[in-house]
Design a protein around this motif. Structure first.
Motif, PDB file in Angstrom:
ATOM      1  N   LEU A 171       0.930  -1.112  -0.139  1.00 60.16           N
ATOM      2  CA  LEU A 171      -0.053  -0.129   0.107  1.00 60.16           C
ATOM      3  C   LEU A 171       0.865   1.310   0.062  1.00 60.16           C
ATOM      4  O   LEU A 171       2.162   1.323   0.610  1.00 60.16           O
ATOM      5  CB  LEU A 171      -0.909   0.033   1.312  1.00 60.16           C
ATOM      6  CG  LEU A 171      -2.170  -0.944   1.327  1.00 60.16           C
ATOM      7  CD1 LEU A 171      -2.499  -1.082   2.651  1.00 60.16           C
ATOM      8  CD2 LEU A 171      -3.182  -0.609   0.018  1.00 60.16           C
ATOM      9  N   ARG A 180     -10.394   0.276   4.555  1.00 61.19           N
ATOM     10  CA  ARG A 180     -10.453  -0.276   3.134  1.00 61.19           C
ATOM     11  C   ARG A 180     -11.153   0.554   2.068  1.00 61.19           C
ATOM     12  O   ARG A 180     -10.994   0.904   0.927  1.00 61.19           O
ATOM     13  CB  ARG A 180     -10.641  -1.774   3.140  1.00 61.19           C
ATOM     14  CG  ARG A 180     -10.922  -2.391   1.699  1.00 61.19           C
ATOM     15  CD  ARG A 180     -11.585  -3.770   1.642  1.00 61.19           C
ATOM     16  NE  ARG A 180     -11.512  -4.546   0.425  1.00 61.19           N
ATOM     17  CZ  ARG A 180     -11.972  -4.443  -0.501  1.00 61.19           C
ATOM     18  NH1 ARG A 180     -13.263  -3.639  -0.515  1.00 61.19           N
ATOM     19  NH2 ARG A 180     -12.078  -5.137  -1.636  1.00 61.19           N
ATOM     20  N   GLU A 182     -11.416   3.714   1.903  1.00 63.79           N
ATOM     21  CA  GLU A 182     -10.992   4.990   1.447  1.00 63.79           C
ATOM     22  C   GLU A 182     -10.101   4.666   0.388  1.00 63.79           C
ATOM     23  O   GLU A 182     -10.067   5.485  -0.570  1.00 63.79           O
ATOM     24  CB  GLU A 182      -9.870   5.328   2.448  1.00 63.79           C
ATOM     25  CG  GLU A 182     -10.452   5.863   3.918  1.00 63.79           C
ATOM     26  CD  GLU A 182     -11.268   7.290   3.537  1.00 63.79           C
ATOM     27  OE1 GLU A 182     -11.040   7.971   2.523  1.00 63.79           O
ATOM     28  OE2 GLU A 182     -12.046   7.540   4.177  1.00 63.79           O
ATOM     29  N   TYR A 183      -9.965   3.410  -0.179  1.00 63.96           N
ATOM     30  CA  TYR A 183      -9.327   2.931  -1.342  1.00 63.96           C
ATOM     31  C   TYR A 183     -10.073   2.841  -2.524  1.00 63.96           C
ATOM     32  O   TYR A 183      -9.595   2.541  -3.822  1.00 63.96           O
ATOM     33  CB  TYR A 183      -8.277   1.756  -1.110  1.00 63.96           C
ATOM     34  CG  TYR A 183      -7.028   2.014  -0.140  1.00 63.96           C
ATOM     35  CD1 TYR A 183      -6.237   2.649  -0.477  1.00 63.96           C
ATOM     36  CD2 TYR A 183      -7.303   1.606   1.068  1.00 63.96           C
ATOM     37  CE1 TYR A 183      -4.941   2.937   0.228  1.00 63.96           C
ATOM     38  CE2 TYR A 183      -6.235   1.774   2.091  1.00 63.96           C
ATOM     39  CZ  TYR A 183      -5.224   2.368   1.496  1.00 63.96           C
ATOM     40  OH  TYR A 183      -4.205   2.711   2.400  1.00 63.96           O
ATOM     41  N   ASP A 184     -11.603   2.940  -2.491  1.00 62.37           N
ATOM     42  CA  ASP A 184     -12.220   2.896  -3.777  1.00 62.37           C
ATOM     43  C   ASP A 184     -12.879   4.132  -3.798  1.00 62.37           C
ATOM     44  O   ASP A 184     -13.884   4.283  -4.728  1.00 62.37           O
ATOM     45  CB  ASP A 184     -13.412   1.881  -3.753  1.00 62.37           C
ATOM     46  CG  ASP A 184     -14.391   1.785  -2.204  1.00 62.37           C
ATOM     47  OD1 ASP A 184     -14.012   2.921  -1.691  1.00 62.37           O
ATOM     48  OD2 ASP A 184     -15.134   1.121  -2.280  1.00 62.37           O
ATOM     49  N   LEU A 195      -5.974  10.268  -1.016  1.00 54.69           N
ATOM     50  CA  LEU A 195      -5.976   9.401   0.369  1.00 54.69           C
ATOM     51  C   LEU A 195      -5.565  10.395   1.491  1.00 54.69           C
ATOM     52  O   LEU A 195      -4.789  11.176   1.734  1.00 54.69           O
ATOM     53  CB  LEU A 195      -4.849   8.478   0.159  1.00 54.69           C
ATOM     54  CG  LEU A 195      -4.880   7.479  -0.793  1.00 54.69           C
ATOM     55  CD1 LEU A 195      -3.875   6.508  -0.900  1.00 54.69           C
ATOM     56  CD2 LEU A 195      -6.209   6.669  -0.901  1.00 54.69           C
ATOM     57  N   GLN A 283      -7.907   2.519  -8.172  1.00 57.65           N
ATOM     58  CA  GLN A 283      -8.813   2.094  -7.151  1.00 57.65           C
ATOM     59  C   GLN A 283      -8.537   0.339  -6.943  1.00 57.65           C
ATOM     60  O   GLN A 283      -8.392  -0.264  -5.817  1.00 57.65           O
ATOM     61  CB  GLN A 283     -10.194   2.495  -7.395  1.00 57.65           C
ATOM     62  CG  GLN A 283     -10.261   3.768  -6.610  1.00 57.65           C
ATOM     63  CD  GLN A 283      -9.773   4.831  -7.748  1.00 57.65           C
ATOM     64  OE1 GLN A 283      -9.479   4.428  -8.862  1.00 57.65           O
ATOM     65  NE2 GLN A 283     -10.188   6.283  -7.574  1.00 57.65           N
ATOM     66  N   LEU A 286      -5.136  -0.671  -5.647  1.00 51.04           N
ATOM     67  CA  LEU A 286      -5.205  -0.657  -4.211  1.00 51.04           C
ATOM     68  C   LEU A 286      -5.809  -1.423  -3.392  1.00 51.04           C
ATOM     69  O   LEU A 286      -5.512  -1.950  -2.139  1.00 51.04           O
ATOM     70  CB  LEU A 286      -5.414   1.051  -3.968  1.00 51.04           C
ATOM     71  CG  LEU A 286      -4.650   2.046  -4.423  1.00 51.04           C
ATOM     72  CD1 LEU A 286      -4.956   3.475  -4.225  1.00 51.04           C
ATOM     73  CD2 LEU A 286      -3.103   1.787  -3.883  1.00 51.04           C
ATOM     74  N   LEU A 287      -7.206  -1.864  -3.767  1.00 51.45           N
ATOM     75  CA  LEU A 287      -8.066  -2.713  -3.246  1.00 51.45           C
ATOM     76  C   LEU A 287      -7.512  -4.236  -3.167  1.00 51.45           C
ATOM     77  O   LEU A 287      -7.604  -4.767  -2.039  1.00 51.45           O
ATOM     78  CB  LEU A 287      -9.354  -2.554  -3.860  1.00 51.45           C
ATOM     79  CG  LEU A 287     -10.390  -1.533  -3.643  1.00 51.45           C
ATOM     80  CD1 LEU A 287     -11.481  -1.501  -4.485  1.00 51.45           C
ATOM     81  CD2 LEU A 287     -10.568  -1.115  -2.073  1.00 51.45           C
ATOM     82  N   TYR A 290      -4.680  -4.405  -0.765  1.00 54.39           N
ATOM     83  CA  TYR A 290      -5.207  -4.101   0.679  1.00 54.39           C
ATOM     84  C   TYR A 290      -5.562  -5.651   1.170  1.00 54.39           C
ATOM     85  O   TYR A 290      -5.600  -6.150   2.402  1.00 54.39           O
ATOM     86  CB  TYR A 290      -6.353  -3.268   0.798  1.00 54.39           C
ATOM     87  CG  TYR A 290      -6.912  -2.908   2.291  1.00 54.39           C
ATOM     88  CD1 TYR A 290      -6.371  -1.679   3.034  1.00 54.39           C
ATOM     89  CD2 TYR A 290      -7.520  -3.683   2.834  1.00 54.39           C
ATOM     90  CE1 TYR A 290      -6.644  -1.610   4.192  1.00 54.39           C
ATOM     91  CE2 TYR A 290      -8.251  -3.744   4.118  1.00 54.39           C
ATOM     92  CZ  TYR A 290      -7.585  -2.473   4.923  1.00 54.39           C
ATOM     93  OH  TYR A 290      -8.133  -2.362   6.372  1.00 54.39           O
TER      94      TYR A 290
END
Length: 320
Positions: A171, A180, A182-184, A195, A283, A286-287, A290
């Motif tokens: 990350l 989690r 915040e990453y979408d 972010l 996104q 990152l998801l 995560y």
């Protein structure tokens, strides 16, 4: 750059109950303090001090510059397996310390010297870079007095992390910094993500690659990380950098501290991905990281659907 207003205290509280993989930078790590028995050597001209609260452990060592001899202080470490290793140093910073302290790393290709400004970035781990080290128990990192700049050179602690068996992705901020959800979130008007993290939050390399430093009125202090996959991963609005221009970095390596520089209306990290001149929505990447899954290839990430339909008049972060 506009960001969505959020209650960061709620974000931090929510993050405390999340479960999942730990931050990748913690694996296969050896830390050596100047007070570690049998692991540190220095000549008689090196003093001992506990003056600065930014010290690592009980104290640190210091010496006046010397333009005649190196008189290096050395940190000894046991390297279990030859290969790539991230080398970081810790020191207290002060305006009266040395702005060009030579740190030396004993690599398989000879001793490498990295100059560090010990007037800045104190009280945290600062990366010297990733180096190929031999296996064995030997003096790995030295701090030299051979500098023409004024002010004490300081030897406090080093941290050496093996890249062998390390994760391939990270990350961009510590896992504990954000939940989690915040990453979408969508960006305001082009493929990217903002972010919401406080100034001084560590920013990590999401994958291995080479960094190019950015410093302009839009991005502020930032980094373009050209990954080993050829894609470019952009970070903006740092308060400071933790790596130098052209440095090779490993996943999870700290590359900067977040902030509010450039075209920004509040502390946050702007993060984007592009392939060639095409901006990609980060996104899904990152998801996946995560969730501990292998992220999709950058070239397969979408180019739409991750920003608001109404475009603003705000400038777009340059591709660099």
């Amino acid at each position: 750059m506009r960001i969505i207003t959020r209650w960061l205290s709620t974000v931090v509280a929510a993050s405390l109950v999340l479960l999942g993989p730990a931050d990748p930078a913690a694996a296969a790590t050896t830390t050596v303090d100047n007070a570690t028995a049998g692991r540190f050597t220095a000549g008689p001209d090196w003093g001992t001090s506990a003056w600065s609260a930014q010290r690592h452990g009980a104290d640190y060592r210091f010496a006046a510059p010397n333009t005649v001899t190196s008189d290096a202080a050395w940190f000894k470490a046991s390297i279990a397996e030859a290969g790539a290793h991230l080398v970081e140093v810790w020191y207290p910073a002060d305006a009266g310390y040395n702005s060009a302290t030579p740190f030396m790393v004993a690599t398989t290709g000879g001793t490498r010297s990295v100059v560090v400004d010990q007037r800045a970035n104190g009280g945290r781990w600062v990366s010297l870079g990733t180096f190929t080290l031999a296996a064995g128990d030997y003096n790995v990192v030295g701090v030299s007095r051979w500098t023409s700049q004024p002010g004490y050179v300081v030897a406090d602690a080093v941290r050496i992390t093996s890249s062998t068996g390390a994760v391939a992705f990270s990350l961009p901020v510590p896992r504990s910094a954000l939940p989690r959800g915040e990453y979408d979130d969508p960006h305001h008007d082009y493929p990217a993500i903002d972010l919401p993290v406080w100034t001084g939050t560590p920013a990590y390399a999401v994958r291995a690659g080479t960094v190019t430093v950015i410093d302009d009125s839009s991005c502020g202090r930032g980094i373009n990380l050209t990954g080993t996959d050829g894609a470019v991963y952009t970070y903006c609005h740092f308060s400071s950098w933790s790596v130098s221009n052209g440095a090779a970095v490993a996943p999870g390596q700290q590359i900067g501290l977040t902030g509010n520089t450039g075209n920004s209306t509040g502390p946050h990290l702007h993060f984007g991905i592009r392939t060639g001149s095409t901006r990609r929505c980060p996104q899904n990447f990152l998801l996946a990281v995560y969730d501990g899954a292998t992220p999709p290839a950058a070239s397969s990430l979408p180019t739409t659907g991750c920003f608001y339909a109404t475009r603003s008049t705000e400038p777009v972060i340059p591709l660099g």
